[in-house]
Design an enzyme around this catalytic site. Structure first.
Site, short mmCIF file in Angstrom:
data_model
loop_
_atom_site.label_atom_id
_atom_site.label_comp_id
_atom_site.label_asym_id
_atom_site.label_seq_id
_atom_site.Cartn_x
_atom_site.Cartn_y
_atom_site.Cartn_z
N ARG A 288 0.86 -1.17 0.00
CA ARG A 288 0.00 0.00 0.00
C ARG A 288 0.91 1.23 0.00
O ARG A 288 2.06 1.16 0.43
CB ARG A 288 -0.91 0.02 1.23
CG ARG A 288 -1.84 -1.19 1.35
CD ARG A 288 -2.66 -1.09 2.63
NE ARG A 288 -3.59 -2.20 2.78
CZ ARG A 288 -3.33 -3.32 3.45
NH1 ARG A 288 -2.14 -3.47 4.04
NH2 ARG A 288 -4.22 -4.29 3.53
N LYS A 313 -2.17 -1.86 7.88
CA LYS A 313 -3.60 -1.68 8.10
C LYS A 313 -4.09 -2.68 9.14
O LYS A 313 -3.82 -3.88 9.04
CB LYS A 313 -4.35 -1.89 6.78
CG LYS A 313 -5.81 -1.52 6.83
CD LYS A 313 -6.44 -1.64 5.46
CE LYS A 313 -7.92 -1.26 5.50
NZ LYS A 313 -8.54 -1.36 4.16
N HIS A 382 -2.49 2.22 -5.89
CA HIS A 382 -3.05 0.96 -5.38
C HIS A 382 -3.27 -0.05 -6.50
O HIS A 382 -3.33 -1.26 -6.24
CB HIS A 382 -4.37 1.23 -4.65
CG HIS A 382 -4.66 0.24 -3.55
ND1 HIS A 382 -3.92 0.20 -2.39
CD2 HIS A 382 -5.58 -0.74 -3.45
CE1 HIS A 382 -4.40 -0.77 -1.61
NE2 HIS A 382 -5.40 -1.36 -2.24
N ARG A 385 -0.60 -2.61 -6.57
CA ARG A 385 -0.79 -3.69 -5.59
C ARG A 385 -1.76 -4.74 -6.15
O ARG A 385 -1.52 -5.95 -6.04
CB ARG A 385 -1.32 -3.10 -4.29
CG ARG A 385 -1.72 -4.11 -3.20
CD ARG A 385 -2.09 -3.33 -1.95
NE ARG A 385 -2.92 -4.10 -1.03
CZ ARG A 385 -2.45 -4.86 -0.04
NH1 ARG A 385 -1.15 -4.98 0.13
NH2 ARG A 385 -3.27 -5.49 0.77
N HIS A 408 -4.07 -9.78 4.07
CA HIS A 408 -5.53 -9.85 4.19
C HIS A 408 -5.92 -10.77 5.34
O HIS A 408 -5.43 -11.89 5.44
CB HIS A 408 -6.15 -10.38 2.89
CG HIS A 408 -6.10 -9.41 1.76
ND1 HIS A 408 -6.28 -9.78 0.43
CD2 HIS A 408 -5.90 -8.06 1.74
CE1 HIS A 408 -6.18 -8.71 -0.33
NE2 HIS A 408 -5.96 -7.66 0.43
N TYR A 417 -9.40 -11.54 -6.76
CA TYR A 417 -8.48 -11.59 -7.90
C TYR A 417 -8.76 -12.76 -8.83
O TYR A 417 -8.36 -12.73 -9.99
CB TYR A 417 -7.03 -11.61 -7.40
CG TYR A 417 -6.69 -10.39 -6.59
CD1 TYR A 417 -6.59 -9.14 -7.20
CD2 TYR A 417 -6.53 -10.45 -5.21
CE1 TYR A 417 -6.32 -8.01 -6.46
CE2 TYR A 417 -6.26 -9.32 -4.46
CZ TYR A 417 -6.15 -8.09 -5.09
OH TYR A 417 -5.91 -6.96 -4.35
#
Length: 437
Positions: A288, A313, A382, A385, A408, A417
């Site tokens: 990120r 995050k 982003h 990424r 994640h 994805y």
């Protein structure tokens, strides 16, 4: 039909039936089996049967769609709105698309905007001899602007207790940056009210104001409610509660992804060694933008070929991969720039006071690279990424590893994805092909 509780209960039980207040009649969709149900129930009481060959849709600039038509509207939220009658094969196709939603109120389907999905719908429509009508939603009317502190003499700032509680509970700087102005907007919406007198009624009134007057996005509205809930639940120590406010679901959209060739063009167009290193690190490790500017030099582990990401995050730490080519690039960059503490430092950085590189500068670097590379699609930092994850998947990397590299918590976040790429499907062999039949 005359008012009869038994008959009304029966009609209501038919899928998508509705009461037309204007014509004072019940309307039942002409789906297979519905006519037979009506005849069986009402019998001799039926005096006339008529079929409307038009489909009345919900709130749209084209209110009537013919039976052999499919109206596709590209919305401002990067989704496609599909309006058509009962066409089982088309409905089946729509249901296979990720994040497809049926809006029962307006009687339409919505799916994420994608050229691939659009082509799939077109193929089914062509096979069924359906006419496709494609429209682009007009830009929504802009709402009133947010009140600025300079526009009022009695602007109320966020209370210190609120700011201190964010720090105490270790909320990220980005969360604090979002919550504080949102809470200030809430308390200044009621200039004559004392902070202690604000309650649920004010929360609901403010939420309606955001939707009807400010015309904000669903994500903005949701975040505003979360910022207000933080005050009542965390600062005041109240019980966790749900406010009787219609909190909209954020419409899911598929992320934009660059092809390998486009990434090649972007990175090749950058000649400045520092700029090239920044974009290369982001793409090669799936970072990120906040993570790359917070990278200290010691985060680069050349021995294990890893990058250590701290306090990402959700205050999570993780390791991601360090590319061999990126390591070589970083060594050249390091000799030239000689950063002091942060891997990438801004103007005026010294050993005593190291200055982090800014997010705005990185965004400007990418913008210039896109222009030079001649890439027209909407690409953000982003996007690099997203492209990293998609390209890993296309190269056969297991989703569990990609989830770990991206940091994640929920595997469903990573599964998005799989809906972006179709590469490799032609290499999948049906188990039936291995049978001797």
């Amino acid at each position: 039909m005359p008012k009869n509780d038994t008959d009304i209960h029966f009609v209501k039980g038919i899928l998508y039936s509705r009461w037309n207040q204007t014509k004072i009649v019940w309307e039942v969709p002409n789906y297979p089996g519905n006519l037979e149900k009506l005849v069986a129930h009402f019998g001799d009481r039926i005096s006339l049967i008529t079929k409307d060959e038009k489909i009345i849709t919900g709130h749209t600039n084209k209110s009537i769609v013919a039976k052999n038509e499919v109206l596709i509207i590209k919305t401002q939220t990067k989704r496609l709105r599909l309006l058509f009658g009962f066409i089982p094969e088309l409905i089946k196709q729509v249901k296979t698309i990720p994040y497809a939603n049926w809006d029962g109120k307006n009687k339409w389907w919505t799916i994420p905007f994608s050229e691939q999905f659009l082509e799939e719908i077109n193929q089914v429509a062509e096979r069924l001899n359906l006419k496709i009508i494609y429209e682009i939603e007009t830009k929504k009317e802009q709402g009133i602007k947010k009140l600025k502190s300079s526009e009022t003499a009695f602007y109320k700032s966020c209370p210190a207790d609120y700011v201190n509680k964010l720090t105490e509970l270790r909320y990220s700087a980005n969360t604090a940056k979002s919550y504080i102005p949102l809470f200030e907007e809430f308390i200044n919406h009621f200039p004559t009210e004392d902070l202690d007198t604000l309650n649920d009624k004010h929360v609901m009134e403010f939420s309606r104001f955001l939707v009807t007057e400010r015309k904000v996005s669903t994500s903005y509205q949701n975040q505003a409610i979360n910022a207000i809930k933080f005050y009542f639940e965390k600062v005041l120590g109240g019980k966790r509660k749900l406010y009787f406010v219609e909190r909209p679901r954020k419409e899911q959209v598929l992320p934009t992804v660059c092809s390998v060739e486009e990434i090649q063009k972007i990175l090749s167009s950058v000649k400045n060694i520092k700029h090239k290193a920044i974009l290369s690190v982001i793409y090669s490790a799936g970072l990120r933008i906040s993570e790359v500017i917070n990278l200290p030099i010691k985060a680069i582990d050349s021995g294990r070929m890893q990058i250590h990401i701290k306090n990402a995050k959700g205050n999570k730490d993780r390791y991601t991969i360090l590319s061999k080519k990126v390591l070589e690039l970083l060594r050249v960059y390091f000799k030239k720039e000689q950063p002091h503490y942060w891997l990438f430092e801004g103007m005026g950085s010294t050993k005593e006071n190291p200055v982090q590189y800014s997010t705005r500068s990185i965004q400007s670097i990418l913008k210039a690279a896109l222009k030079k590379a001649g890439i027209k699609k909407h690409v953000t930092v982003h996007t690099l990424r997203h492209s990293f994850a998609t390209h890993l998947l296309e190269n056969g990397t297991d989703l569990r590893y990609i989830q770990s590299l991206l940091g994640h918590s929920n595997p469903k976040t990573t599964e998005i994805y799989t809906h972006i790429t179709t590469k490799g499907f032609n290499q999948i062999i049906s188990p039936l092909d291995k049978l001797d039949i």
